[in-house]
Design a protein around this motif. Sequence first.
Motif, PDB file in Angstrom:
ATOM      1  N   UNK A 127       2.252  60.449  67.428  1.00 19.53           N
ATOM      2  CA  UNK A 127       2.268  61.569  66.488  1.00 19.53           C
ATOM      3  C   UNK A 127       2.114  61.030  65.072  1.00 19.53           C
ATOM      4  N   UNK A 128       1.409  61.808  64.225  1.00 21.15           N
ATOM      5  CA  UNK A 128       1.224  61.420  62.823  1.00 21.15           C
ATOM      6  C   UNK A 128       1.386  62.651  61.938  1.00 21.15           C
ATOM      7  N   UNK A 129       1.667  62.390  60.650  1.00 21.23           N
ATOM      8  CA  UNK A 129       1.787  63.465  59.655  1.00 21.23           C
ATOM      9  C   UNK A 129       1.527  62.856  58.279  1.00 21.23           C
ATOM     10  N   UNK A 130       1.559  63.694  57.236  1.00 20.33           N
ATOM     11  CA  UNK A 130       1.298  63.230  55.860  1.00 20.33           C
ATOM     12  C   UNK A 130       2.566  63.403  55.027  1.00 20.33           C
ATOM     13  N   UNK A 131       2.976  62.330  54.365  1.00 20.78           N
ATOM     14  CA  UNK A 131       4.125  62.405  53.456  1.00 20.78           C
ATOM     15  C   UNK A 131       3.678  63.089  52.169  1.00 20.78           C
ATOM     16  N   UNK A 132       4.409  64.126  51.749  1.00 20.38           N
ATOM     17  CA  UNK A 132       3.994  64.904  50.574  1.00 20.38           C
ATOM     18  C   UNK A 132       4.937  64.717  49.393  1.00 20.38           C
ATOM     19  N   UNK A 133       5.914  63.810  49.523  1.00 24.61           N
ATOM     20  CA  UNK A 133       6.834  63.540  48.418  1.00 24.61           C
ATOM     21  C   UNK A 133       8.150  64.277  48.549  1.00 24.61           C
ATOM     22  N   UNK A 134       9.149  63.799  47.787  1.00 22.91           N
ATOM     23  CA  UNK A 134      10.483  64.407  47.765  1.00 22.91           C
ATOM     24  C   UNK A 134      11.116  64.493  49.158  1.00 22.91           C
ATOM     25  N   UNK A 135      10.844  63.464  49.967  1.00 22.18           N
ATOM     26  CA  UNK A 135      11.459  63.400  51.300  1.00 22.18           C
ATOM     27  C   UNK A 135      10.905  64.407  52.293  1.00 22.18           C
ATOM     28  N   UNK A 136       9.703  64.933  52.045  1.00 25.60           N
ATOM     29  CA  UNK A 136       9.125  65.957  52.917  1.00 25.60           C
ATOM     30  C   UNK A 136       7.805  65.458  53.525  1.00 25.60           C
ATOM     31  N   UNK A 137       7.466  65.988  54.644  1.00 30.32           N
ATOM     32  CA  UNK A 137       6.167  65.696  55.260  1.00 30.32           C
ATOM     33  C   UNK A 137       5.564  66.990  55.794  1.00 30.32           C
ATOM     34  N   UNK A 138       4.242  66.990  55.953  1.00 29.97           N
ATOM     35  CA  UNK A 138       3.528  68.117  56.561  1.00 29.97           C
ATOM     36  C   UNK A 138       2.791  67.583  57.785  1.00 29.97           C
ATOM     37  N   UNK A 139       2.965  68.276  58.891  1.00 33.73           N
ATOM     38  CA  UNK A 139       2.291  67.847  60.120  1.00 33.73           C
ATOM     39  C   UNK A 139       2.076  69.003  61.076  1.00 33.73           C
ATOM     40  N   UNK A 140       1.077  68.857  61.925  1.00 35.18           N
ATOM     41  CA  UNK A 140       0.870  69.808  63.023  1.00 35.18           C
ATOM     42  C   UNK A 140       1.768  69.340  64.168  1.00 35.18           C
ATOM     43  N   UNK A 141       2.934  69.995  64.314  1.00 39.42           N
ATOM     44  CA  UNK A 141       3.962  69.462  65.192  1.00 39.42           C
ATOM     45  C   UNK A 141       3.690  69.725  66.671  1.00 39.42           C
ATOM     46  N   UNK A 142       3.580  70.992  67.032  1.00 38.66           N
ATOM     47  CA  UNK A 142       3.420  71.349  68.441  1.00 38.66           C
ATOM     48  C   UNK A 142       2.968  72.810  68.523  1.00 38.66           C
ATOM     49  N   UNK A 143       2.602  73.282  69.722  1.00 40.68           N
ATOM     50  CA  UNK A 143       2.133  74.671  69.842  1.00 40.68           C
ATOM     51  C   UNK A 143       3.172  75.709  69.430  1.00 40.68           C
ATOM     52  N   UNK A 144       4.451  75.362  69.489  1.00 40.27           N
ATOM     53  CA  UNK A 144       5.490  76.342  69.148  1.00 40.27           C
ATOM     54  C   UNK A 144       5.627  76.535  67.640  1.00 40.27           C
ATOM     55  N   UNK A 145       5.513  75.443  66.894  1.00 34.98           N
ATOM     56  CA  UNK A 145       5.736  75.530  65.443  1.00 34.98           C
ATOM     57  C   UNK A 145       4.443  75.586  64.640  1.00 34.98           C
ATOM     58  N   UNK A 146       3.363  75.000  65.183  1.00 36.23           N
ATOM     59  CA  UNK A 146       2.126  74.926  64.415  1.00 36.23           C
ATOM     60  C   UNK A 146       2.250  73.901  63.291  1.00 36.23           C
TER      61      UNK A 146
END
Length: 292
Positions: free
Chosen positions: A255-274
């Motif tokens: 699994x991968x995602x993008x760090x967007x700063x301030x301790x947060x990340x954005x990612x396409x997690x799974x079919x339930x959350x999107x």
Amino acid sequence: MSHTAHIRSHRKPRRNASSLAVRAGVAGGVLGTLAVAGASGSANAAEPVTQTLELPTLTADLATQAAQTADATEQAAAHYQLQAERDAAAAKAAKQAKADLAEARKKAAEAKKKAEEDARKKAAARAARTAARTTLATAADTATLPGGTGSGTGTGTGTGTDAGSDTGTSTPPATGSAAAIVSFVKAQVGKAYVSGATGPSAYDCSGLVQTAFKQVGVSLPRVSQDQSTAGTQVSLSNLQPGDILYWGGAGSAYHVAVYVGDGMFVGAQNPSTGVVERPLSYDPPTGAVRVL
């Protein structure tokens, strides 16, 4: 008279000629009859005896019975042939069933092995997450540096504070390409997760990361495993906006995602959350790479 006159003569009396002739005729007739009978018997014995057998006439009833017998014989033969075909089909079906059972057992064994391997990988991933979470917590506790106090002589006394606080979650704002990537992934929050999708209405995790970097002209590999080694490995305590976070091992990330700063990340997690924006504590990553 003679003294022998009264004595019966011992000589046979003479038979007259007529008596003899009669007797001779009788004897000849008898012999002739016997000869004729013998010849007739010999002739009869020489001729073969021929006996004529009369065969019964085949009537309509007998013909019907014969036809019925032939039909019965034919039906019996057909029955035996059908039974033989059924036996052959049953034997073939049994053989096929045996082969199918062996194949099913083989597939079940392979599925069991795969499930065990997946469970092992998930256990290893959980252990890695736990270790990363521990590292993050330790880094957060020790990141705050104490300030130094100094006193000067002269016209006044001043205190100077040399304080640097880096909790691992407070980062400078993104600029340049990193800012463009952050802006793009945040704009995708709320969209659907679809395996294999790369936008614009749906993504999977690596599809989102690849498409985000494409916005700034950076070409990334398509899958998570390759994206986890696409840049320089960086510490989770030294993250910058635009860094790629990964879960699992470098080169074997799932699994991968993008760090967007301030301790947060954005990612396409799974079919339930999107596509979602979450804090690192929601699901601590294993590592990170810096591409920009």
